[in-house]
Design a protein around this motif. Structure first.
Motif, PDB file in Angstrom:
ATOM      1  N   ALA A  61       3.771 -46.001   1.724  1.00  0.00           N
ATOM      2  CA  ALA A  61       4.575 -47.377   1.830  1.00  0.00           C
ATOM      3  C   ALA A  61       3.843 -48.421   0.631  1.00  0.00           C
ATOM      4  O   ALA A  61       4.239 -48.966   0.065  1.00  0.00           O
ATOM      5  CB  ALA A  61       4.668 -47.741   3.058  1.00  0.00           C
ATOM      6  N   GLN A  62       2.462 -48.186   0.599  1.00  0.00           N
ATOM      7  CA  GLN A  62       1.648 -49.472   0.198  1.00  0.00           C
ATOM      8  C   GLN A  62       1.732 -49.521  -1.127  1.00  0.00           C
ATOM      9  O   GLN A  62       2.067 -50.138  -1.621  1.00  0.00           O
ATOM     10  CB  GLN A  62       0.045 -49.352   0.083  1.00  0.00           C
ATOM     11  CG  GLN A  62      -0.382 -49.351   1.575  1.00  0.00           C
ATOM     12  CD  GLN A  62      -1.546 -48.939   2.266  1.00  0.00           C
ATOM     13  OE1 GLN A  62      -2.381 -48.129   1.464  1.00  0.00           O
ATOM     14  NE2 GLN A  62      -2.235 -50.127   2.968  1.00  0.00           N
ATOM     15  N   PHE A  63       1.726 -47.794  -2.101  1.00  0.00           N
ATOM     16  CA  PHE A  63       1.903 -47.851  -3.298  1.00  0.00           C
ATOM     17  C   PHE A  63       3.681 -48.541  -3.900  1.00  0.00           C
ATOM     18  O   PHE A  63       3.486 -48.503  -4.777  1.00  0.00           O
ATOM     19  CB  PHE A  63       1.904 -46.206  -3.934  1.00  0.00           C
ATOM     20  CG  PHE A  63       0.398 -45.971  -4.392  1.00  0.00           C
ATOM     21  CD1 PHE A  63       0.411 -45.463  -4.948  1.00  0.00           C
ATOM     22  CD2 PHE A  63      -0.074 -46.257  -3.073  1.00  0.00           C
ATOM     23  CE1 PHE A  63      -1.165 -44.651  -5.231  1.00  0.00           C
ATOM     24  CE2 PHE A  63      -1.773 -45.742  -3.366  1.00  0.00           C
ATOM     25  CZ  PHE A  63      -2.121 -44.765  -5.077  1.00  0.00           C
ATOM     26  N   MET A  64       4.536 -48.343  -2.982  1.00  0.00           N
ATOM     27  CA  MET A  64       5.751 -48.916  -3.287  1.00  0.00           C
ATOM     28  C   MET A  64       5.920 -50.263  -2.939  1.00  0.00           C
ATOM     29  O   MET A  64       6.252 -51.027  -3.939  1.00  0.00           O
ATOM     30  CB  MET A  64       6.528 -48.204  -2.647  1.00  0.00           C
ATOM     31  CG  MET A  64       7.895 -46.902  -2.547  1.00  0.00           C
ATOM     32  SD  MET A  64       8.370 -45.526  -1.456  1.00  0.00           S
ATOM     33  CE  MET A  64       7.548 -45.993  -0.021  1.00  0.00           C
ATOM     34  N   ALA A  65       5.221 -50.572  -2.110  1.00  0.00           N
ATOM     35  CA  ALA A  65       5.079 -51.448  -2.609  1.00  0.00           C
ATOM     36  C   ALA A  65       4.677 -52.810  -3.049  1.00  0.00           C
ATOM     37  O   ALA A  65       4.865 -53.901  -4.108  1.00  0.00           O
ATOM     38  CB  ALA A  65       4.356 -52.542  -0.908  1.00  0.00           C
ATOM     39  N   ARG A  66       3.609 -52.060  -4.384  1.00  0.00           N
ATOM     40  CA  ARG A  66       2.824 -52.930  -5.414  1.00  0.00           C
ATOM     41  C   ARG A  66       3.733 -52.487  -6.624  1.00  0.00           C
ATOM     42  O   ARG A  66       3.303 -52.190  -7.545  1.00  0.00           O
ATOM     43  CB  ARG A  66       1.318 -52.399  -5.175  1.00  0.00           C
ATOM     44  CG  ARG A  66       1.325 -50.885  -5.343  1.00  0.00           C
ATOM     45  CD  ARG A  66      -0.520 -51.155  -5.116  1.00  0.00           C
ATOM     46  NE  ARG A  66      -1.621 -51.195  -4.006  1.00  0.00           N
ATOM     47  CZ  ARG A  66      -1.947 -49.957  -3.514  1.00  0.00           C
ATOM     48  NH1 ARG A  66      -2.080 -49.244  -4.394  1.00  0.00           N
ATOM     49  NH2 ARG A  66      -2.634 -50.874  -2.210  1.00  0.00           N
ATOM     50  N   ASP A  67       5.089 -51.261  -6.364  1.00  0.00           N
ATOM     51  CA  ASP A  67       5.535 -50.899  -7.597  1.00  0.00           C
ATOM     52  C   ASP A  67       4.216 -50.082  -8.540  1.00  0.00           C
ATOM     53  O   ASP A  67       4.045 -50.457  -9.692  1.00  0.00           O
ATOM     54  CB  ASP A  67       6.178 -51.939  -8.661  1.00  0.00           C
ATOM     55  CG  ASP A  67       7.358 -50.910  -9.022  1.00  0.00           C
ATOM     56  OD1 ASP A  67       7.638 -50.346  -9.015  1.00  0.00           O
ATOM     57  OD2 ASP A  67       7.416 -52.550 -10.195  1.00  0.00           O
ATOM     58  N   SER A  68       3.053 -48.874  -8.343  1.00  0.00           N
ATOM     59  CA  SER A  68       2.598 -48.427  -8.588  1.00  0.00           C
ATOM     60  C   SER A  68       3.353 -47.163  -9.454  1.00  0.00           C
ATOM     61  O   SER A  68       4.248 -46.809  -8.847  1.00  0.00           O
ATOM     62  CB  SER A  68       1.797 -47.587  -7.781  1.00  0.00           C
ATOM     63  OG  SER A  68       0.614 -47.032  -8.364  1.00  0.00           O
ATOM     64  N   GLU A  69       2.834 -46.808 -10.568  1.00  0.00           N
ATOM     65  CA  GLU A  69       3.101 -46.402 -12.369  1.00  0.00           C
ATOM     66  C   GLU A  69       2.258 -44.892 -10.956  1.00  0.00           C
ATOM     67  O   GLU A  69       4.286 -43.884 -11.368  1.00  0.00           O
ATOM     68  CB  GLU A  69       2.423 -46.123 -12.570  1.00  0.00           C
ATOM     69  CG  GLU A  69       1.035 -46.178 -12.908  1.00  0.00           C
ATOM     70  CD  GLU A  69       0.655 -46.058 -14.227  1.00  0.00           C
ATOM     71  OE1 GLU A  69       0.712 -45.414 -15.031  1.00  0.00           O
ATOM     72  OE2 GLU A  69      -0.089 -47.114 -14.455  1.00  0.00           O
ATOM     73  N   PHE A  70       1.952 -44.704  -9.846  1.00  0.00           N
ATOM     74  CA  PHE A  70       2.424 -43.449  -9.166  1.00  0.00           C
ATOM     75  C   PHE A  70       2.763 -42.750  -8.175  1.00  0.00           C
ATOM     76  O   PHE A  70       3.127 -41.955  -7.510  1.00  0.00           O
ATOM     77  CB  PHE A  70       0.847 -43.144  -8.951  1.00  0.00           C
ATOM     78  CG  PHE A  70      -0.185 -43.390  -9.813  1.00  0.00           C
ATOM     79  CD1 PHE A  70      -0.416 -42.466 -10.848  1.00  0.00           C
ATOM     80  CD2 PHE A  70      -0.901 -43.947 -10.512  1.00  0.00           C
ATOM     81  CE1 PHE A  70      -1.175 -41.990 -12.661  1.00  0.00           C
ATOM     82  CE2 PHE A  70      -1.706 -44.152 -11.429  1.00  0.00           C
ATOM     83  CZ  PHE A  70      -1.707 -43.489 -12.629  1.00  0.00           C
ATOM     84  N   SER A  71       3.838 -43.550  -7.616  1.00  0.00           N
ATOM     85  CA  SER A  71       5.004 -43.993  -6.283  1.00  0.00           C
ATOM     86  C   SER A  71       5.686 -42.659  -6.165  1.00  0.00           C
ATOM     87  O   SER A  71       5.615 -41.811  -5.364  1.00  0.00           O
ATOM     88  CB  SER A  71       5.525 -45.256  -6.579  1.00  0.00           C
ATOM     89  OG  SER A  71       5.383 -46.608  -6.605  1.00  0.00           O
ATOM     90  N   HIS A  72       6.358 -41.966  -7.792  1.00  0.00           N
ATOM     91  CA  HIS A  72       6.710 -41.565  -7.614  1.00  0.00           C
ATOM     92  C   HIS A  72       6.498 -39.784  -7.116  1.00  0.00           C
ATOM     93  O   HIS A  72       6.712 -39.169  -6.555  1.00  0.00           O
ATOM     94  CB  HIS A  72       7.716 -41.324  -8.718  1.00  0.00           C
ATOM     95  CG  HIS A  72       8.407 -42.016  -8.965  1.00  0.00           C
ATOM     96  ND1 HIS A  72       9.564 -42.217  -8.331  1.00  0.00           N
ATOM     97  CD2 HIS A  72       8.934 -43.267  -9.732  1.00  0.00           C
ATOM     98  CE1 HIS A  72      10.230 -43.362  -8.742  1.00  0.00           C
ATOM     99  NE2 HIS A  72       9.864 -44.006  -9.856  1.00  0.00           N
ATOM    100  N   GLN A  73       5.009 -39.788  -7.788  1.00  0.00           N
ATOM    101  CA  GLN A  73       4.204 -38.553  -7.520  1.00  0.00           C
ATOM    102  C   GLN A  73       3.842 -38.353  -6.544  1.00  0.00           C
ATOM    103  O   GLN A  73       3.672 -37.904  -5.542  1.00  0.00           O
ATOM    104  CB  GLN A  73       2.740 -38.017  -8.048  1.00  0.00           C
ATOM    105  CG  GLN A  73       3.215 -38.540  -9.602  1.00  0.00           C
ATOM    106  CD  GLN A  73       3.565 -39.198 -10.293  1.00  0.00           C
ATOM    107  OE1 GLN A  73       3.997 -40.601  -9.994  1.00  0.00           O
ATOM    108  NE2 GLN A  73       2.584 -39.896 -11.787  1.00  0.00           N
ATOM    109  N   LEU A  74       3.345 -39.548  -5.400  1.00  0.00           N
ATOM    110  CA  LEU A  74       2.711 -39.662  -4.270  1.00  0.00           C
ATOM    111  C   LEU A  74       4.077 -39.796  -3.180  1.00  0.00           C
ATOM    112  O   LEU A  74       3.617 -39.091  -2.471  1.00  0.00           O
ATOM    113  CB  LEU A  74       2.034 -41.402  -3.562  1.00  0.00           C
ATOM    114  CG  LEU A  74       1.109 -41.043  -2.727  1.00  0.00           C
ATOM    115  CD1 LEU A  74      -0.413 -40.505  -2.822  1.00  0.00           C
ATOM    116  CD2 LEU A  74       0.572 -42.618  -2.503  1.00  0.00           C
ATOM    117  N   CYS A  75       4.914 -40.488  -3.174  1.00  0.00           N
ATOM    118  CA  CYS A  75       6.660 -39.992  -2.820  1.00  0.00           C
ATOM    119  C   CYS A  75       6.434 -38.055  -2.971  1.00  0.00           C
ATOM    120  O   CYS A  75       6.940 -37.827  -1.076  1.00  0.00           O
ATOM    121  CB  CYS A  75       7.316 -40.811  -2.883  1.00  0.00           C
ATOM    122  SG  CYS A  75       7.345 -42.232  -2.415  1.00  0.00           S
ATOM    123  N   SER A  76       6.443 -37.840  -3.831  1.00  0.00           N
ATOM    124  CA  SER A  76       6.462 -36.040  -3.576  1.00  0.00           C
ATOM    125  C   SER A  76       5.674 -35.718  -2.799  1.00  0.00           C
ATOM    126  O   SER A  76       6.012 -35.149  -1.834  1.00  0.00           O
ATOM    127  CB  SER A  76       6.157 -36.040  -5.146  1.00  0.00           C
ATOM    128  OG  SER A  76       6.883 -34.304  -5.250  1.00  0.00           O
TER     129      SER A  76
END
Length: 116
Positions: A61-76
């Motif tokens: 949730a934190q990575f998505m909120a900051r629009d991190s380039e790693f959001s997709h990998q973390l969500c996986s």
């Protein structure tokens, strides 16, 4: 209906962020409830996965909120942990485990959609 292509980063992720935060809360409650069961040792794997799942959901949730380039990998990875937690919780008849299995599976599905 026109789609707004100028969504802020957290708006485009909002549904996934919301379900991740809900999942983290339910997992924390499940872990605490498992520890209060008559034989918490038999639920050790459930408790461990609840804690892992809660932490990865918060981080996602934190990575998505900051629009991190790693959001997709973390969500996986979040989806993978949610699936494992959901499968383990589903083995127990307690209401807190059944509710946890449900939200974990919903969160896994949402994270899988987000990670593609």
């Amino acid at each position: 209906m026109l789609m707004n292509l100028n969504l802020t980063s957290n708006e485009k992720y909002q549904k996934c962020i919301d379900v991740c935060l809900e999942c983290a809360q339910v997992c924390e409650f499940c872990a605490t409830s498992c520890l209060r069961e008559p034989d918490p040792k038999m639920m050790a794997k459930c408790i461990q996965l609840d804690r892992d799942c809660a932490d990865i959901c918060i981080l996602s949730a934190q990575f998505m909120a900051r629009d991190s380039e790693f959001s997709h990998q973390l969500c996986s990875l979040c989806a993978e942990i949610c699936r494992a937690c959901g499968e383990e919780c589903a083995k127990f008849p307690q209401e807190h485990c059944q509710k946890c299995a449900d939200i974990c599976n919903r969160c896994a599905s949402e994270c899988e959609n987000m990670s593609h």
